[in-house]
Design an enzyme around this catalytic site. Structure first.
Site, PDB file in Angstrom:
ATOM      1  N   CYS A  57     -38.025 -32.967  11.494  1.00 55.56           N
ATOM      2  CA  CYS A  57     -39.175 -33.619  10.652  1.00 55.56           C
ATOM      3  C   CYS A  57     -40.428 -32.508  10.467  1.00 55.56           C
ATOM      4  CB  CYS A  57     -39.849 -34.733  11.019  1.00 55.56           C
ATOM      5  SG  CYS A  57     -39.186 -36.467  10.782  1.00 55.56           S
TER       6      CYS A  57
ATOM      7  N   CYS B 114     -21.039 -14.023 -26.281  1.00 50.35           N
ATOM      8  CA  CYS B 114     -21.258 -14.759 -25.181  1.00 50.35           C
ATOM      9  C   CYS B 114     -20.719 -14.298 -23.873  1.00 50.35           C
ATOM     10  CB  CYS B 114     -20.491 -16.243 -25.564  1.00 50.35           C
ATOM     11  SG  CYS B 114     -20.427 -17.513 -24.429  1.00 50.35           S
TER      12      CYS B 114
END
Lengths: 453, 438
Positions: free
Chosen positions: B139, B382
């Protein structure tokens, strides 16, 4: 007695009070309620922010639709309103009356993807309503140029032109024949499409830029002449619409009870008490455009028992969009195709029925085929199109029954511009009139600026 | 029917879906509802040491970010560990485990880094009949300021120390929950392993401020004009969690260390991905907090159907299956050449692929053909980057198509080699070695 009908509900003839006042209020309420903030956000988030967006290109005024929708979705409705008004100062009215289903929303890629376009019109209304409610103003006048421009006609074209001219610092006088400004926005649109005096609010909002004065009760050809205006002003813009109504080629078309649909629509818009507006019990509307639909729907909403639109061609030929046709059907209007008026039948000097002839296209030409049908009618509305009153455009070149204009909306006279329905090349839409007025103003500004140098 | 039963470090549950230690598992009422809904197990919300209970803020505890339609994408919280009395929790845990013997009940713990503290609380938990403990080393808010939670998780030596204390004290399996607020997740995992941990669970939440209230310039959530960073979770953190799980799963030193996967798991598919990257089970929180416990039904049926359709009979058929395919960039095949291809039948012509490529990438998608709106990839431009695929709103409209070996890449004009070759042998690499290390 319970029910929604008034005391005159089943009376023959053209009478007022077929429905209770409360029912009429409901019937003529806003067709589409405004979107709530929640609805607007959810809808705005559906927009894909397309490249070179098809919606934008389909809009006659080229509003940057993806941008204004993005601005709505990010909690910036005033930014959205500015984006709209920059291209279309009457964006509020266009949001209400544009046939979006045949313009921006028809080409929305969401329509392609899932048959449900983004509700562009309603989002546009959301943003413009907020701006107008807050009286947020986005435009101011340039320093005065000292040039004077006459704008004839205070309809969408004239208002749009005047606003853009005022932005550029020109002094504008708008002349209009009617007692109120707004043109067809005020007199020619179905009541349920623009409620609560919106047309007048919009005129006031637009005029707040300053530099524009309006003179009402001034009709070209009566109080005004083009020559007179040209003597007094540096340029003239004509946005005079098409005030003439086409004649109905049928025997007895002058009979009492045969009325112009546009007059009926105007009467409704100006009525302070809808229960005082008379309507027939059996109403037949001749025509296939938006005016026919607007008249037919409102006849039904006023309490006419049977309302039939008769159109001389097929469904696909109707100028009224599918949405409008479906709306009419949902209100109980019957639409019949391939029927043209032949004879108005009267009794005691007023209409009692109309005889129509079936039609077909033979050798590429519409023609009556001899068979007829007779519909009982105590009121017939003509909605078969309007024409330019040509004497008002005296001396200007006419093309296809409208004032000939070029791409910049210049007429054949070098100090006269024209736009809206009276000009050639349009499509009789409010939004197109706005585009005309705006573009004419830019052209006038260019011409006047050039003259100054 | 696929067998979804799970055995994670000896803790059995009917499915691999546990609720993570968080508000949904703070008390018996919620946990009973979760088990009725079908959850395989829970990790009870973190217990602290005996004494005056923890105090939470009484203002907002959560902040969030949303996607379109206000779908919750990321949630952060500043709630601390349970603020209920330790012995009330313990009694409820005992009762719930008794009521639900087939479900996993693991208890999350967070006490100070003092051996006595751990030695005191562990027997209390053991007495409840709970299946295991999870050490909350994660935490990042509140408790970390008091030297617990992520303050421990960020110090591998502390992780090793408390893990060792716990293993020496209890017979229960010990799972160490890791914080992602660290540079290299393998360091705390190695420390946990060194301390004797049975497993690690990750990720705990990420330090975050979700937004700023621009009316008064306060971070959200705002408590009386001030805010602090909270712990971020929900769908937005899934990619971070997947990467960290995979880092542990493929680490040589940590090989075989069981992992309980946590982080933005919202659907069965998310869960399957965690399993494939080496998680032995998964823990869920934000999805339940968003939609309620019922979502586990979809998770169970979705995972089961997918396993059936693909011939995976048990979870072991899936767990870790993607790990051999996680590698370093330098080992990626540079001879693999793809080109984007737009399916014109699916294309709705929004043009987002074009503008993304044109403005921000390689100018490889044209916008018109014969004056008509039409979007097409130009193979000669591309580079196969995949951006167009990701910005396209239509699923599968744009796909990446590999060029066949032997064909010529129109962009580079070079023949596509069949042979695998990577950066380690590339001529442009000053440190290249003669042969590809596979």
């Amino acid at each position: 007695m319970e029910g929604t009908t008034g005391t005159a509900a089943l009376d023959d003839g053209i009478v007022a009070g077929r429905l209770h006042a409360e029912t009429l209020r409901t019937n003529f309420a806003d067709l589409h309620a405004p979107l709530s903030a929640h609805e607007a956000r959810i809808e705005a988030e559906r927009c894909y922010f397309c490249f070179d967006a098809p919606c934008m290109n389909a809009c006659p005024t080229q509003i940057d639709i993806p941008m204004f929708i993005r601005e709505i979705s990010t909690g910036n409705p005033l930014g959205a309103a500015k984006t709209i008004f920059e291209q279309n100062i009457l964006g509020g009215m266009c949001a209400r009356v544009c046939p979006t289903e045949t313009l921006c929303e028809e080409v929305c890629v969401r329509e392609e993807a899932e048959g449900k376009p983004v509700k562009i019109g309603r989002l546009q209304r959301y943003a413009t309503d907020i701006a107008m409610d807050e009286d947020a103003r986005f435009f101011s006048r340039e320093a005065s140029t000292g040039k004077k421009v006459a704008v004839v006609g205070a309809g969408p074209a004239g208002l749009s032109c005047a606003h853009r001219l005022a932005m550029h610092g020109h002094d504008v006088v708008i002349f209009d024949a009617r007692p109120k400004a707004g043109g067809l926005n005020e007199y020619g649109i179905a009541t349920y499409k623009t409620v609560d005096g919106f047309a007048q609010q919009e005129v006031e909002y637009l005029l707040s830029i300053g530099g524009i004065s309006i003179e009402l009760g001034q009709r070209l050809g009566e109080q005004l002449s083009l020559d007179g205006l040209l003597g007094e002003f540096d340029a003239v813009f004509l946005g005079i619409g098409i005030g003439g109504v086409n004649a109905m080629l049928a025997d007895g078309s002058e009979t009492e009870g045969v009325d112009n649909a546009i007059d009926f629509i105007a009467e409704l818009r100006q009525a302070t008490d809808l229960s005082s507006v008379p309507i027939g019990r059996n109403v037949v509307v001749i025509g296939g455009g938006m005016t026919a639909i607007d008249a037919a729907i409102q006849a039904k909403l006023l309490g006419a028992e049977n309302v039939t639109i008769c159109y001389r061609r097929g469904k696909d030929h109707m100028n009224a969009s599918d949405f409008e046709q479906e709306l009419a059907a949902s209100k109980g209007v019957t639409i019949r195709h391939w029927l043209q008026p032949k004879r108005v039948i009267s009794s005691d000097g007023t209409v009692s029925a109309i005889e129509l002839e079936y039609t077909a296209i033979r050798d590429g030409k519409l023609t009556g085929i001899g068979h007829t049908a007779t519909l009982p009618a105590d009121q017939v509305f003509k909605a078969i199109g309007q024409t330019l009153i040509e004497e008002t455009a005296d001396g200007l070149r006419i093309e296809g029954g409208r004032i000939a204009v070029d791409k910049e909306m210049r007429t054949s006279h070098d100090k006269v511009w024209a736009g809206g329905d009276c000009a050639s090349g349009g499509d009789d839409l409010t939004v197109t009139a706005v585009a005309h007025g705006r573009d004419a103003a830019e052209s006038i500004h260019k011409a006047l600026s050039g003259a100054a140098r | 029917m696929a067998d979804l039963s799970s055995n994670f470090v000896g803790i059995k549950s009917p499915n691999p879906f546990w609720l993570a230690s968080a508000p949904p598992t703070d008390k018996a009422y919620n946990v009973e509802r979760a088990f009725e809904a079908g959850w395989g197990g829970v990790v009870w919300k973190t217990l602290g040491e005996e004494g005056p209970p923890v105090v939470n803020v009484n203002g907002p505890r959560y902040g969030a970010i949303w996607g379109a339609d206000r779908r919750l994408l990321g949630l952060n919280n500043i709630e601390l560990i349970t603020d209920r009395d330790l012995f009330v929790n313990l009694e409820e845990i005992r009762q719930v485990k008794k009521n639900w013997p087939d479900r996993a009940v693991v208890v999350s713990l967070m006490v100070p880094c003092i051996e006595e503290a751990w030695k005191t609380i562990l027997p209390l938990v053991e007495e409840t009949g709970a299946d295991g403990v999870e050490l909350n080393c994660g935490c990042p808010h509140g408790m970390s300021e008091r030297g617990m939670g992520s303050a421990v998780g960020q110090a591998p030596d502390l992780i090793e120390m408390i893990t060792r204390w716990c293993k020496a004290t209890t017979r229960m399996p010990v799972i160490v929950k890791l914080t992602p607020n660290i540079t290299d997740i393998r360091a705390p995992a190695r420390a946990a392993l060194a301390g004797g941990a049975d497993a690690v669970s990750l990720i705990n939440t990420i330090n975050s401020i979700t937004s700023v209230d621009l009316d008064n310039f306060c971070p959200e959530p705002t408590i009386d004009g001030k805010g602090t960073h909270g712990g971020y979770c929900g769908p937005a953190v899934k990619p971070i969690a997947l990467s960290m799980v995979s880092e542990i799963a493929r680490d040589r030193e940590l090989k075989g260390l069981p992992i309980s996967g946590i982080g933005g798991i919202t659907t069965w598919r998310d869960a399957a991905e965690f399993l494939a990257l080496g998680a032995g089970n998964v823990q869920v929180c934000t999805a339940a907090m968003t939609y309620g416990f019922k979502i586990v039904e979809e998770m169970v049926s979705g995972l089961s159907n997918w396993m059936d359709e693909n011939g995976h009979r048990t979870l072991d058929d899936v767990i870790g299956r993607a790990i051999p395919n996680v590698t370093d960039w330098q080992f990626l095949n540079l001879n693999y050449v793809t080109k984007a291809k737009i399916n014109q039948d699916l294309c709705i012509k929004c043009g987002r692929c074009h503008i993304a490529c044109e403005d921000t990438s390689h100018q490889a998608i044209s916008a018109t053909r014969n004056g008509e709106r039409h979007f097409e990839v130009m193979d000669e431009e591309c580079v196969g980057c995949n951006l167009c695929v990701n910005v396209c709103p239509v699923d599968n409209c744009i796909t990446m198509e590999p060029l066949a070996a032997g064909s010529v890449d129109p962009r580079t004009k070079k023949k596509v080699e069949e042979k695998y070759a990577n950066w380690t042998t590339h001529p442009n690499n000053p440190g290249a070695i003669p042969e590809a290390a596979e």
